[in-house]
Design a protein around this motif. Structure first.
Motif, PDB file in Angstrom:
ATOM      1  N   PRO A  12       0.811  -1.232   0.000  1.00  0.00           N
ATOM      2  CA  PRO A  12       0.000   0.000   0.000  1.00  0.00           C
ATOM      3  C   PRO A  12       0.838   1.274   0.000  1.00  0.00           C
ATOM      4  O   PRO A  12       0.385   2.305  -0.493  1.00  0.00           O
ATOM      5  N   ASP A  13       2.052   1.219   0.553  1.00  0.00           N
ATOM      6  CA  ASP A  13       2.892   2.425   0.595  1.00  0.00           C
ATOM      7  C   ASP A  13       3.325   2.876  -0.792  1.00  0.00           C
ATOM      8  O   ASP A  13       3.664   4.055  -0.991  1.00  0.00           O
ATOM      9  N   LEU A  14       3.329   1.976  -1.777  1.00  0.00           N
ATOM     10  CA  LEU A  14       3.798   2.340  -3.108  1.00  0.00           C
ATOM     11  C   LEU A  14       2.904   3.405  -3.741  1.00  0.00           C
ATOM     12  O   LEU A  14       3.392   4.295  -4.446  1.00  0.00           O
ATOM     13  N   GLU A  15       1.608   3.356  -3.479  1.00  0.00           N
ATOM     14  CA  GLU A  15       0.695   4.363  -4.043  1.00  0.00           C
ATOM     15  C   GLU A  15       1.060   5.756  -3.552  1.00  0.00           C
ATOM     16  O   GLU A  15       1.118   6.715  -4.333  1.00  0.00           O
ATOM     17  N   VAL A  16       1.334   5.879  -2.262  1.00  0.00           N
ATOM     18  CA  VAL A  16       1.708   7.177  -1.694  1.00  0.00           C
ATOM     19  C   VAL A  16       3.002   7.682  -2.318  1.00  0.00           C
ATOM     20  O   VAL A  16       3.119   8.858  -2.693  1.00  0.00           O
ATOM     21  N   LEU A  17       3.981   6.792  -2.453  1.00  0.00           N
ATOM     22  CA  LEU A  17       5.276   7.183  -2.997  1.00  0.00           C
ATOM     23  C   LEU A  17       5.162   7.637  -4.454  1.00  0.00           C
ATOM     24  O   LEU A  17       5.783   8.625  -4.856  1.00  0.00           O
ATOM     25  N   ILE A  18       4.374   6.916  -5.243  1.00  0.00           N
ATOM     26  CA  ILE A  18       4.233   7.271  -6.656  1.00  0.00           C
ATOM     27  C   ILE A  18       3.479   8.590  -6.815  1.00  0.00           C
ATOM     28  O   ILE A  18       3.855   9.451  -7.616  1.00  0.00           O
ATOM     29  N   GLN A  20       3.418  10.990  -4.740  1.00  0.00           N
ATOM     30  CA  GLN A  20       4.324  12.048  -4.308  1.00  0.00           C
ATOM     31  C   GLN A  20       5.372  12.342  -5.368  1.00  0.00           C
ATOM     32  O   GLN A  20       5.643  13.501  -5.698  1.00  0.00           O
ATOM     33  N   ARG A  21       5.948  11.275  -5.937  1.00  0.00           N
ATOM     34  CA  ARG A  21       7.009  11.438  -6.934  1.00  0.00           C
ATOM     35  C   ARG A  21       6.493  12.136  -8.197  1.00  0.00           C
ATOM     36  O   ARG A  21       7.172  12.984  -8.781  1.00  0.00           O
ATOM     37  N   PHE A  22       5.265  11.808  -8.633  1.00  0.00           N
ATOM     38  CA  PHE A  22       4.731  12.323  -9.882  1.00  0.00           C
ATOM     39  C   PHE A  22       3.672  13.413  -9.660  1.00  0.00           C
ATOM     40  O   PHE A  22       2.860  13.670 -10.553  1.00  0.00           O
ATOM     41  N   ARG A  23       3.705  14.035  -8.490  1.00  0.00           N
ATOM     42  CA  ARG A  23       2.635  14.985  -8.150  1.00  0.00           C
ATOM     43  C   ARG A  23       2.521  16.124  -9.171  1.00  0.00           C
ATOM     44  O   ARG A  23       1.416  16.533  -9.536  1.00  0.00           O
ATOM     45  N   LYS A  24       3.654  16.642  -9.639  1.00  0.00           N
ATOM     46  CA  LYS A  24       3.603  17.749 -10.592  1.00  0.00           C
ATOM     47  C   LYS A  24       3.047  17.291 -11.935  1.00  0.00           C
ATOM     48  O   LYS A  24       2.214  17.983 -12.553  1.00  0.00           O
ATOM     49  N   LYS A  25       3.484  16.131 -12.404  1.00  0.00           N
ATOM     50  CA  LYS A  25       2.997  15.620 -13.688  1.00  0.00           C
ATOM     51  C   LYS A  25       1.524  15.254 -13.596  1.00  0.00           C
ATOM     52  O   LYS A  25       0.780  15.388 -14.582  1.00  0.00           O
ATOM     53  N   ILE A  26       1.090  14.777 -12.420  1.00  0.00           N
ATOM     54  CA  ILE A  26      -0.336  14.493 -12.232  1.00  0.00           C
ATOM     55  C   ILE A  26      -1.134  15.810 -12.258  1.00  0.00           C
ATOM     56  O   ILE A  26      -2.182  15.909 -12.916  1.00  0.00           O
ATOM     57  N   LYS A  27      -0.618  16.811 -11.568  1.00  0.00           N
ATOM     58  CA  LYS A  27      -1.285  18.118 -11.526  1.00  0.00           C
ATOM     59  C   LYS A  27      -1.346  18.749 -12.910  1.00  0.00           C
ATOM     60  O   LYS A  27      -2.361  19.386 -13.273  1.00  0.00           O
ATOM     61  N   PHE A  31       0.127  12.661 -16.445  1.00  0.00           N
ATOM     62  CA  PHE A  31      -0.094  11.278 -16.035  1.00  0.00           C
ATOM     63  C   PHE A  31      -1.353  11.176 -15.191  1.00  0.00           C
ATOM     64  O   PHE A  31      -1.700  12.109 -14.447  1.00  0.00           O
ATOM     65  N   GLU A  32      -1.990  10.019 -15.303  1.00  0.00           N
ATOM     66  CA  GLU A  32      -3.095   9.664 -14.420  1.00  0.00           C
ATOM     67  C   GLU A  32      -2.875   8.235 -13.948  1.00  0.00           C
ATOM     68  O   GLU A  32      -2.760   7.321 -14.771  1.00  0.00           O
ATOM     69  N   PRO A 109      15.033  -2.881  -5.116  1.00  0.00           N
ATOM     70  CA  PRO A 109      14.056  -1.821  -4.829  1.00  0.00           C
ATOM     71  C   PRO A 109      13.935  -0.853  -5.996  1.00  0.00           C
ATOM     72  O   PRO A 109      14.925  -0.582  -6.683  1.00  0.00           O
ATOM     73  N   ILE A 110      12.739  -0.335  -6.228  1.00  0.00           N
ATOM     74  CA  ILE A 110      12.478   0.508  -7.391  1.00  0.00           C
ATOM     75  C   ILE A 110      13.214   1.830  -7.266  1.00  0.00           C
ATOM     76  O   ILE A 110      13.121   2.524  -6.254  1.00  0.00           O
ATOM     77  N   ASP A 111      13.961   2.157  -8.303  1.00  0.00           N
ATOM     78  CA  ASP A 111      14.584   3.474  -8.443  1.00  0.00           C
ATOM     79  C   ASP A 111      13.573   4.352  -9.183  1.00  0.00           C
ATOM     80  O   ASP A 111      13.251   4.098 -10.344  1.00  0.00           O
ATOM     81  N   PHE A 112      13.057   5.402  -8.522  1.00  0.00           N
ATOM     82  CA  PHE A 112      11.966   6.174  -9.103  1.00  0.00           C
ATOM     83  C   PHE A 112      12.399   6.976 -10.320  1.00  0.00           C
ATOM     84  O   PHE A 112      11.584   7.272 -11.195  1.00  0.00           O
ATOM     85  N   GLN A 113      13.670   7.319 -10.399  1.00  0.00           N
ATOM     86  CA  GLN A 113      14.147   7.972 -11.610  1.00  0.00           C
ATOM     87  C   GLN A 113      14.128   6.983 -12.775  1.00  0.00           C
ATOM     88  O   GLN A 113      13.710   7.322 -13.890  1.00  0.00           O
ATOM     89  N   ASP A 114      14.551   5.742 -12.500  1.00  0.00           N
ATOM     90  CA  ASP A 114      14.506   4.690 -13.518  1.00  0.00           C
ATOM     91  C   ASP A 114      13.060   4.396 -13.904  1.00  0.00           C
ATOM     92  O   ASP A 114      12.753   4.159 -15.082  1.00  0.00           O
ATOM     93  N   LEU A 115      12.153   4.419 -12.922  1.00  0.00           N
ATOM     94  CA  LEU A 115      10.733   4.197 -13.198  1.00  0.00           C
ATOM     95  C   LEU A 115      10.198   5.253 -14.164  1.00  0.00           C
ATOM     96  O   LEU A 115       9.501   4.940 -15.136  1.00  0.00           O
ATOM     97  N   GLU A 116      10.540   6.510 -13.916  1.00  0.00           N
ATOM     98  CA  GLU A 116      10.055   7.581 -14.783  1.00  0.00           C
ATOM     99  C   GLU A 116      10.603   7.440 -16.203  1.00  0.00           C
ATOM    100  O   GLU A 116       9.882   7.610 -17.191  1.00  0.00           O
TER     101      GLU A 116
END
Length: 390
Positions: A12-18, A20-27, A31-32, A109-116
Motif C-alpha cells: 500500500p505504501d507504493l501508491e503514496v510514494l508514486i 508524491q514522486r509524480f505529483r507535478k505531472k499528475i497536476k 499522467f493519471e 528496490p524501485i529506483d523512481f528515476q529509472d521508473l520515470e
C-alpha cells in the motif's frame, strides 16, 4: 489527454510514494495513475477502462500473480504495454514475463528515476505503435508483405544441410518453426578459420515484426563480432554493450554462443539468459550444461559474461533449444516440459543430428496439435565425430 498508468502491487505504501514522486505531472495532466492490489483487481480495471495505456505489475501477489496477469492481458484486444517488477537477478521470472509479452522490466528496490525513464520510454513506444497501426490499416496488402518478410527472414538462416560436407570432424543440424508469420528466434553456425566452429541460438524478447527485425540485428551483430575469433564471453559482452546503448527502444535477447575446437573437442561457450543446453553422450547419458550462466543481453549496461569450457568426447552431442519447445502447449494447456524433452533425448544417443532434431520437432508438433502457440520452436544439434585422424 493524460497517459493512464495502472500500478499493480500489494504494497500500500507504493501508491503514496508514486503520487508524491509524480505529483507535478499528475497536476499538469501528463499522467493519471490508478492502483490495484493484485492481478484480479488489475484485470477488472483493465476491462472497465479501455483508455489505459500502461500496466506496471509486481510478480509476487496474492489472488492472482503478475505472470498470470500477463497471460490474461494477452487476450485483451487492444494496445496495452506492460512493465514487470522483479528481484534483481530473478532471470527465470523475468524471462517468463518477457515471453508472456512484457515490454520492459524494473528491479527491486524501485529506483523512481529509472521508473520515470521506463514509463516515458514505454509511452513513446506506445505512440510509435499506434501510429504504425493507423498506417497499417491503410495497407490492403499486409498479408502479402508479411509473407515476403517471412521468406526474407528464413533466407537469413542457414538452411543447406549438410552444412559443411567436406568436414568430417562434426555434424550440425538446426530447424525452426515459427508461431507466427515472423518471429524472434534465430540460430547460426560458421567456421572461424580452419579449426573453430562457431554456433549460436537465440530468442529475442517480443513477438511479430518488431521481434523479427530485432532478430536480424542481433544475429548480424553476433556473427560480425564472433568472426574476430574472440572468446564467447567477450563476444556476448560486446553484443550486450551495443544493445544497451540503443536507448530509444530496449532490445533484450536470450542466447547461447559456443565455439567448438574441431581438432580437440574442446567447447568454449557463454550462456546469456538462455535455456541451458544438454550434452548427450554416446553412451546415452544426458547432462545439463549449467554454468557459467549470466543475464540476457541488452538488459544491463556493463554486465559481465563468463566463458565456460568443457570437452565433447568422440560422438558426444550438444542439443540446444529455445524455450518455445518446452513451453509448447497442447489443447488442454499442458506444457511439453523439460522432463518430456529429456526422456526423448535419452533415446537419441548415437543418432545423427538431423534425426535428433527431427524427432524432437516431430514430437512437439504432435503434442501441440492444433493448439495456437505463443513462441517459436527452434532446435539445434551438434555432434563431435572426432578428429580427421580418428
Amino acid at each position: 489527454m493524460p497517459f493512464k498508468v495502472l500500478i499493480v502491487d500489494d504494497e500500500p505504501d507504493l501508491e503514496v510514494l508514486i503520487r508524491q514522486r509524480f505529483r507535478k505531472k499528475i497536476k499538469d495532466g501528463e499522467f493519471e495513475f490508478s492502483f490495484a492490489r493484485n492481478g484480479q483487481e488489475a484485470l477488472n480495471i483493465v476491462e472497465e477502462d479501455p483508455t489505459l495505456d500502461v500496466v506496471m505489475s509486481d510478480i509476487n501477489m496474492p489472488v492472482m500473480d503478475g505472470l498470470t496477469l500477463l497471460s490474461r492481458l494477452a487476450d485483451v484486444d487492444r494496445i496495452l504495454k506492460t512493465v514487470i517488477v522483479s528481484a534483481y537477478g530473478d532471470m527465470e521470472n523475468i524471462r517468463a514475463a518477457m515471453n508472456r509479452g512484457a515490454y520492459d522490466f524494473l528491479v527491486k528496490p524501485i529506483d523512481f528515476q529509472d521508473l520515470e525513464v521506463t514509463l516515458n520510454r514505454t509511452i513513446q513506444e506506445l505512440q510509435t505503435i499506434k501510429k504504425g497501426l493507423r498506417a497499417r490499416e491503410e495497407l490492403a496488402a499486409i498479408q502479402h508483405e508479411l509473407g515476403v518478410a517471412a521468406r526474407i527472414q528464413q533466407s537469413m538462416l542457414p538452411s543447406q544441410f549438410p552444412a559443411f560436407p567436406e568436414r568430417t570432424e562434426f555434424e550440425i543440424y538446426a530447424q525452426m518453426v515459427r508461431a507466427k508469420e515472423v518471429g524472434g528466434d534465430f540460430y547460426d553456425f560458421f567456421l572461424i578459420g580452419e579449426d573453430l566452429l562457431g554456433f549460436a541460438i537465440g530468442d529475442v524478447a517480443g513477438k511479430g515484426v518488431l521481434a523479427s527485425i530485432s532478430m536480424a540485428v542481433c544475429r548480424t551483430l553476433l556473427k560480425a563480432t564472433a568472426m574476430q575469433g574472440i572468446l564467447p564471453g567477450e563476444c556476448l559482452k560486446y553484443v550486450n554493450d551495443v544493445l544497451t546503448r540503443q536507448g530509444d527502444s530496449p532490445l533484450f535477447v536470450m542466447m547461447f554462443y559456443g565455439i567448438l575446437h574441431t581438432n580437440t573437442g574442446e567447447l568454449e561457450y557463454c550462456i546469456a539468459g538462455h535455456t541451458r543446453p544438454y550434452i548427450l553422450s554416446n553412451a546415452g547419458f544426458l547432462t545439463t550444461l549449467d554454468e557459467p550462466a549470466g543475464m540476457m543481453a541488452g538488459a544491463f549496461e556493463h554486465a559481465t559474461f563468463e566463458t565456460g569450457r568443457t570437452i565433447l568426447n568422440k560422438n558426444d552431442s550438444i542439443f540446444l533449444f529455445t524455450d518455445g519447445i518446452t513451453e509448447a502447449v497442447d489443447t488442454m494447456g499442458n506444457c511439453f516440459s523439460k522432463q518430456r524433452l529429456c526422456g526423448l533425448l535419452e533415446h537419441c544417443a548415437g543418432n545423427p543430428v538431423e534425426e535428433i532434431v527431427g524427432n524432437v520437432m516431430s514430437e512437439v508438433k504432435t503434442f501441440s496439435g492444433n493448439a495456437p502457440q505463443l513462441d517459436d520452436f527452434t532446435a539445434m544439434a551438434l555432434k563431435y565425430v572426432g578428429t580427421r585422424a580418428d
